[in-house]
Design a protein around this motif. Structure first.
Motif, mmCIF file in Angstrom:
data_model
loop_
_atom_site.group_PDB
_atom_site.id
_atom_site.type_symbol
_atom_site.label_atom_id
_atom_site.label_comp_id
_atom_site.label_asym_id
_atom_site.label_seq_id
_atom_site.Cartn_x
_atom_site.Cartn_y
_atom_site.Cartn_z
ATOM 1 N N ASP A 726 0.813 -1.212 0.000
ATOM 2 C CA ASP A 726 0.000 0.000 0.000
ATOM 3 C C ASP A 726 0.851 1.269 0.000
ATOM 4 O OD1 ASP A 726 -2.353 -1.451 0.028
ATOM 5 O OD2 ASP A 726 -2.400 -1.560 2.214
ATOM 6 N N THR A 727 2.104 1.150 0.427
ATOM 7 C CA THR A 727 3.036 2.274 0.376
ATOM 8 C C THR A 727 4.308 1.812 -0.327
ATOM 9 O OG1 THR A 727 4.017 1.699 2.519
ATOM 10 C CG2 THR A 727 2.192 3.285 2.527
ATOM 11 N N LEU A 728 5.048 2.770 -0.881
ATOM 12 C CA LEU A 728 6.353 2.441 -1.423
ATOM 13 C C LEU A 728 7.231 1.975 -0.277
ATOM 14 C CD1 LEU A 728 8.238 2.475 -3.907
ATOM 15 C CD2 LEU A 728 8.908 4.775 -3.222
ATOM 16 N N SER A 729 7.953 0.874 -0.499
ATOM 17 C CA SER A 729 8.699 0.278 0.604
ATOM 18 C C SER A 729 10.046 -0.221 0.116
ATOM 19 C CB SER A 729 7.897 -0.893 1.187
ATOM 20 O OG SER A 729 8.651 -1.608 2.148
ATOM 21 N N ILE A 730 11.082 -0.031 0.945
ATOM 22 C CA ILE A 730 12.371 -0.675 0.713
ATOM 23 C C ILE A 730 12.874 -1.247 2.026
ATOM 24 C CG2 ILE A 730 13.011 0.789 -1.243
ATOM 25 C CD1 ILE A 730 15.008 2.174 0.650
ATOM 26 N N ASP A 769 3.316 15.017 -5.028
ATOM 27 C CA ASP A 769 2.827 15.373 -3.693
ATOM 28 C C ASP A 769 3.517 14.543 -2.619
ATOM 29 O OD1 ASP A 769 1.091 17.096 -4.957
ATOM 30 O OD2 ASP A 769 -0.533 15.613 -5.042
ATOM 31 N N GLU A 770 3.438 15.054 -1.378
ATOM 32 C CA GLU A 770 4.031 14.330 -0.261
ATOM 33 C C GLU A 770 3.412 12.940 -0.151
ATOM 34 O OE1 GLU A 770 1.566 15.554 3.703
ATOM 35 O OE2 GLU A 770 3.061 17.008 2.991
ATOM 36 N N MET A 771 4.170 12.025 0.423
ATOM 37 C CA MET A 771 3.741 10.627 0.463
ATOM 38 C C MET A 771 4.364 9.921 1.651
ATOM 39 S SD MET A 771 6.280 9.080 -2.514
ATOM 40 C CE MET A 771 6.333 7.392 -1.874
ATOM 41 N N ASP A 772 3.757 8.801 2.031
ATOM 42 C CA ASP A 772 4.355 7.922 3.020
ATOM 43 C C ASP A 772 5.317 6.966 2.328
ATOM 44 O OD1 ASP A 772 2.984 9.001 5.163
ATOM 45 O OD2 ASP A 772 1.327 7.565 5.014
ATOM 46 N N MET A 773 6.381 6.613 3.031
ATOM 47 C CA MET A 773 7.311 5.613 2.521
ATOM 48 C C MET A 773 7.795 4.769 3.678
ATOM 49 S SD MET A 773 10.820 6.116 0.314
ATOM 50 C CE MET A 773 11.808 4.671 -0.140
ATOM 51 N N ARG A 774 7.845 3.475 3.448
ATOM 52 C CA ARG A 774 8.301 2.556 4.478
ATOM 53 C C ARG A 774 9.739 2.163 4.190
ATOM 54 N NH1 ARG A 774 6.026 -0.475 8.410
ATOM 55 N NH2 ARG A 774 7.023 -2.449 8.979
ATOM 56 N N ILE A 775 10.621 2.420 5.142
ATOM 57 C CA ILE A 775 12.032 2.078 5.027
ATOM 58 C C ILE A 775 12.349 1.126 6.170
ATOM 59 C CG2 ILE A 775 14.399 2.917 4.991
ATOM 60 C CD1 ILE A 775 13.296 5.614 4.022
ATOM 61 N N ALA A 777 11.634 -0.956 8.970
ATOM 62 C CA ALA A 777 10.460 -1.021 9.843
ATOM 63 C C ALA A 777 9.823 0.342 10.084
ATOM 64 C CB ALA A 777 10.861 -1.643 11.186
ATOM 65 N N ALA A 778 10.366 1.401 9.467
ATOM 66 C CA ALA A 778 9.892 2.753 9.753
ATOM 67 C C ALA A 778 9.069 3.293 8.595
ATOM 68 C CB ALA A 778 11.084 3.678 10.019
ATOM 69 N N THR A 779 7.894 3.845 8.902
ATOM 70 C CA THR A 779 7.075 4.530 7.904
ATOM 71 C C THR A 779 7.116 6.012 8.211
ATOM 72 O OG1 THR A 779 5.617 2.629 7.645
ATOM 73 C CG2 THR A 779 4.789 4.758 6.890
ATOM 74 N N ARG A 780 7.560 6.806 7.238
ATOM 75 C CA ARG A 780 7.719 8.233 7.439
ATOM 76 C C ARG A 780 7.162 8.989 6.241
ATOM 77 N NH1 ARG A 780 8.246 6.646 11.733
ATOM 78 N NH2 ARG A 780 9.904 7.017 13.267
ATOM 79 N N LYS A 781 7.003 10.279 6.414
ATOM 80 C CA LYS A 781 6.456 11.142 5.373
ATOM 81 C C LYS A 781 7.590 11.742 4.540
ATOM 82 C CE LYS A 781 2.581 12.306 5.673
ATOM 83 N NZ LYS A 781 1.322 11.664 5.190
ATOM 84 N N LEU A 782 7.434 11.646 3.217
ATOM 85 C CA LEU A 782 8.349 12.312 2.302
ATOM 86 C C LEU A 782 7.709 13.601 1.832
ATOM 87 C CD1 LEU A 782 9.861 9.584 -0.081
ATOM 88 C CD2 LEU A 782 10.937 10.715 1.856
ATOM 89 N N ILE A 783 8.468 14.690 1.912
ATOM 90 C CA ILE A 783 7.995 16.009 1.495
ATOM 91 C C ILE A 783 8.852 16.476 0.334
ATOM 92 C CG2 ILE A 783 7.633 18.393 2.233
ATOM 93 C CD1 ILE A 783 7.379 17.320 5.099
ATOM 94 N N ALA A 784 8.235 17.045 -0.668
ATOM 95 C CA ALA A 784 8.933 17.440 -1.889
ATOM 96 C C ALA A 784 10.141 18.321 -1.575
ATOM 97 C CB ALA A 784 7.982 18.182 -2.823
#
Length: 797
Positions: A726-730, A769-775, A777-784
């Motif tokens: 559901d979110t971009l994840s690495i 636009d800003e988005m959530d990303m999972r890195i 075990a951490a899910t954080r907000k990416l801002i342009a």
């Protein structure tokens, strides 16, 4: 940080000539600058000399393409003629080929099978000195170099030849197929003779023009041909000029698409030749519109001139490298292999034409006749989905356009829904021959077209992955949902309820083609179950968001609530071969009752294992041709919770003989995810070697799916990029010897730059636009415009 602007990549050859060195002659001309390769390390592959044993392989590896046109890296100059002949005891020194995507016809073969038609080799140049042709096998080749400039997307050649008469001629050449205007090709040649008074004649022609096609138009600068059985048209046109010193020479044109010039040499004087060509294809029998399209393409590029054509092509490649490059610090071999993979993957796709797909050898060779396999969806689509969604959409629309053929195939075998062709060309009709005559005269049944059914689930998987990563609702409504529903319908009819209360899929072939006509292949059945689940989810989504479209599509396909209930029953009761006690999937029913063969005793073999021990012995054994259950671990990791992935990987790795070029890359991807970097690197190197090394089996073209798996091993394996959530994840697990790994990814109308180094991940939202990303075990907000730095072990900082 990963560079986010053009400063990372040199601009056009003319603007950045200072980055390159070495060329022909003393005069500082635009053509001389254009012939200099990119000087920045890691972008150029070079080959010195000439060897008949490796020439055809080199022509594949150094091939260049733009997804519409493709050309092998055969020598344009100093080669003799090529024609088709029955010569079982000899081999061609070169196999020049030019291809047009989608140009299929049925040649006079047994069995009659649709094949990609080669068109005229527009790059042929013939040089005569005092009336004698310069030929590679006459006289002495003093120096010969070919360079694949991957950054610029073109081929460079330089050779120096001494004739039997003692005349030395040196030539440098550039060839490209424009990524900025896919109808267009460009050739530049600089020629120097070492003495005065030699009568020089240069002939430029379209060699073997229209072989096997009906000529519909042959005029001075243009030719048009039509395929005999499929009635497709192709038109080719060209314009050429020559300057000797400061003087332009007018050509003679004795025949259509042939130009000749004659002059007397002055020692050290350079002759500069340039040629523009344009090609058009049409899937209709009327060739006049095709000829006009080719003529218009040539006119607009002649108006630009070759310098602007070159600059536009380089700029188009620059943009693609900005989106698709992989940067690996600390491992030069891995860096080169990754770029080689991205180069060919970029070359193979054409987002402007959704009626064609990518064959098993792309547009680089004749092997597999240009046919499209499951390779495209499973091994290539992840790259395009992640870095070039427009190309991914076109490839999936190709499958949508072939749905009528898939439905006809399913009906032919007594099933509902859509069963895609195992080997597909332009119509989606099954093109796998049912039987062939072996070299010993025996008749061999080919079962893949009848039994390798997982192709339908593979297409559905690619559809869902693309839509999940892009949220391209227009594609979903136009094509994606219909593919999902019709493939699910096929699987529900294919999974037959039996007396044991389970639903079985019998008489299939999984990815492991050493074992044919098996029951309940785990890869096939688990993928089928997943396919049906996604189709039910797609219908729920349609009803929730687009109820009118849902009703229209349901009515179009004739789907009933009873049928949906049957799908849910299939999901619950399909046999998948999982042993809960051990966590092992049995590859197919009865697999573990077969003989175990320790492959460690065959590590020195130079041919496939089925050749060593025999086909029947292989079939009676647990020897696996390629990743089968292991491929399932890569595609559907959620089906392997806890230690199951490790258990199945170790079990099947010991049984895999890697009889397919698809296998090692998939093993590398899974080993990387499981945290075994050395095993993954070993498989990565094996995958790279099948294309970058001089494997004679590459003479038929690069193994484009193997290159796709190479990209997957790095980005989906070591970097742990996940496009299915559901979110971009690495979740990075890069090898300790790699100092850093950097790449870009597209995600739902956004562009993200990722760099992994020193136990941290830097993620920068470049666009959108800003988005959530999972890195990890951490899910954080990416801002342009801002870079998020996350410690893989300790969380964000």
């Amino acid at each position: 940080m990963l560079p986010t602007g053009r400063e990372h990549f040199p601009n056009s050859a003319l603007a950045k000539s200072a980055l390159r060195s070495g060329s022909l002659g003393d005069a500082d001309t635009p053509m001389r600058e254009a012939l200099k390769p990119t000087a920045e390390p890691g972008w150029v592959l070079s080959h010195e000399g000439y060897n008949i044993l490796s020439e055809s392989t080199l022509e594949s590896r150094f091939a260049f393409s733009n997804g519409f046109l493709g050309m092998r890296a055969a020598r344009s100059l100093s080669r003799g003629p090529t024609w088709v002949a029955w010569l079982g005891y000899s081999r061609w020194a070169s196999w020049p080929r030019c291809y047009v995507a989608g140009l299929f016809d049925v040649p006079n073969t047994e069995p009659p099978v649709s094949a990609l038609v080669p068109v005229a080799d527009w790059s042929r140049v013939r040089i005569l000195l005092d009336g004698q042709p310069v030929l590679g096998w006459k006289g002495e080749l003093l120096r010969g170099t070919r360079k694949l400039d991957m950054h610029r997307g073109l081929l460079l050649s330089t050779w120096t030849h001494r004739t039997p008469a003692g005349i030395t001629v040196t030539a440098s050449e550039l060839r490209l197929l424009s990524l900025a205007d896919r109808s267009t090709g460009l050739q530049l040649v600089r020629i120097l003779v070492d003495r005065d008074g030699v009568d020089v004649k240069l002939e430029a022609s379209f060699a073997m023009a229209g072989l096997g096609m009906e000529p519909m138009r042959l005029e001075r600068d243009i030719g048009a041909w039509r395929t005999e059985s499929t009635a497709k048209c192709v038109a080719m046109t060209g314009a050429a000029s020559l300057r000797v010193g400061d003087n332009p020479l007018a050509p003679n044109q004795p025949f259509p698409l042939q130009w000749t010039w004659c002059w007397q040499s002055v020692a050290g004087q350079v002759a500069e030749f340039d040629r523009l060509v344009a090609v058009a294809r049409a899937d209709t029998p009327e060739c006049d519109p095709t000829s006009r399209a080719a003529a218009r393409a040539l006119d607009r590029n002649r108006a630009l001139g070759w310098r602007a054509v070159l600059a536009a092509h380089e700029e188009a490649w620059n943009k693609r490298w900005l989106a698709g490059d992989i940067i690996i610090e600390g491992d030069d071999d891995a860096q080169q292999a990754a770029r080689f993979a991205v180069y060919h993957l970029t070359s193979a796709a054409n987002p402007e034409d959704d009626r064609v797909s990518i064959g098993a050898r792309a547009l680089t060779g004749d092997a597999y006749l240009g046919h499209v396999f499951w390779d495209t969806e499973i091994y290539l689509l992840p790259f395009y989905t992640a870095v070039w969604p427009e190309a991914a959409r076109a490839l999936l629309m190709y499958r949508f356009h072939t749905l009528p053929g898939a439905r006809a195939k399913a009906k032919h075998f007594g099933f509902k829904g859509a069963l895609f062709a195992w080997e597909s060309t332009d119509t989606g009709t099954e093109t796998t021959p049912e039987r062939v005559v072996a070299q010993d005269g025996s008749v061999v049944d080919i079962l893949t077209g009848r039994m390798e059914h997982h192709i339908s689930a593979d297409v559905a998987y690619a559809v869902w992955q693309y839509w999940n990563a892009t949220r391209d609702d227009d594609f979903f409504l136009r094509a994606g949902a219909e593919i999902l529903l019709d493939t699910a319908r096929f699987w529900a009819s294919r999974a037959v309820a039996e007396a044991d209360g389970r639903r079985h899929i019998r008489h299939v072939i999984g990815p492991d083609e050493y074992h044919d006509d098996v029951d309940d292949n785990a890869f096939t059945n688990v993928m089928a179950r997943w396919n049906i689940r996604r189709a039910l989810e797609a219908m729920d989504l349609l009803r929730a968001r687009w109820p009118e479209h849902a009703a229209t599509l349901q009515d179009k396909l004739g789907l009933t609530e009873d049928e949906f209930a049957d799908w849910r029953d299939a999901v619950a009761r399909i046999v998948v071969g999982l042993d809960p006690a051990t966590g092992l999937y049995e590859q197919f029913t009865g697999f573990h009752a077969l003989e175990f063969i320790d492959l460690a005793g065959y590590t020195d073999r130079t041919v496939p294992i089925d050749v060593v021990i025999g086909r029947q012995a292989t079939r009676r054994s647990q020897v696996v041709k390629q990743a089968d259950v292991i491929a399932l671990i890569a595609l559907l990791p959620e089906e392997f919770p806890g230690a199951m992935a490790e258990t199945n990987f170790r079990h099947y790795e010991a049984r895999c003989a890697h009889g397919s070029s698809l296998s090692a890359g998939m093993h590398a991807r899974v080993a990387a995810r499981l945290g075994h970097p050395e095993i993954a690197l070993s498989y990565r190197r094996e995958t790279a070697a099948t294309n970058l090394d001089r494997d004679p089996n590459s003479a038929g073209g690069v193994r484009i799916a193997g290159l796709g798996s190479l990209w997957q091993a790095v980005v989906l394996g070591f970097a742990g990029l996940d496009l299915m959530g559901d979110t971009l994840s690495i979740d990075p697990k890069i090898p300790p010897q790699w100092k850093s790994l950097s790449f870009h990814v597209r995600w739902r109308c956004r562009s993200v730059a990722i760099r992994i180094a020193d136990g941290t991940v830097d993620a920068t939202l470049l666009e959108g636009d800003e988005m959530d990303m999972r890195i990890a075990a951490a899910t954080r907000k990416l801002i342009a415009g801002a870079t998020l730095q996350v410690s893989i072990e300790a969380g964000p900082r």
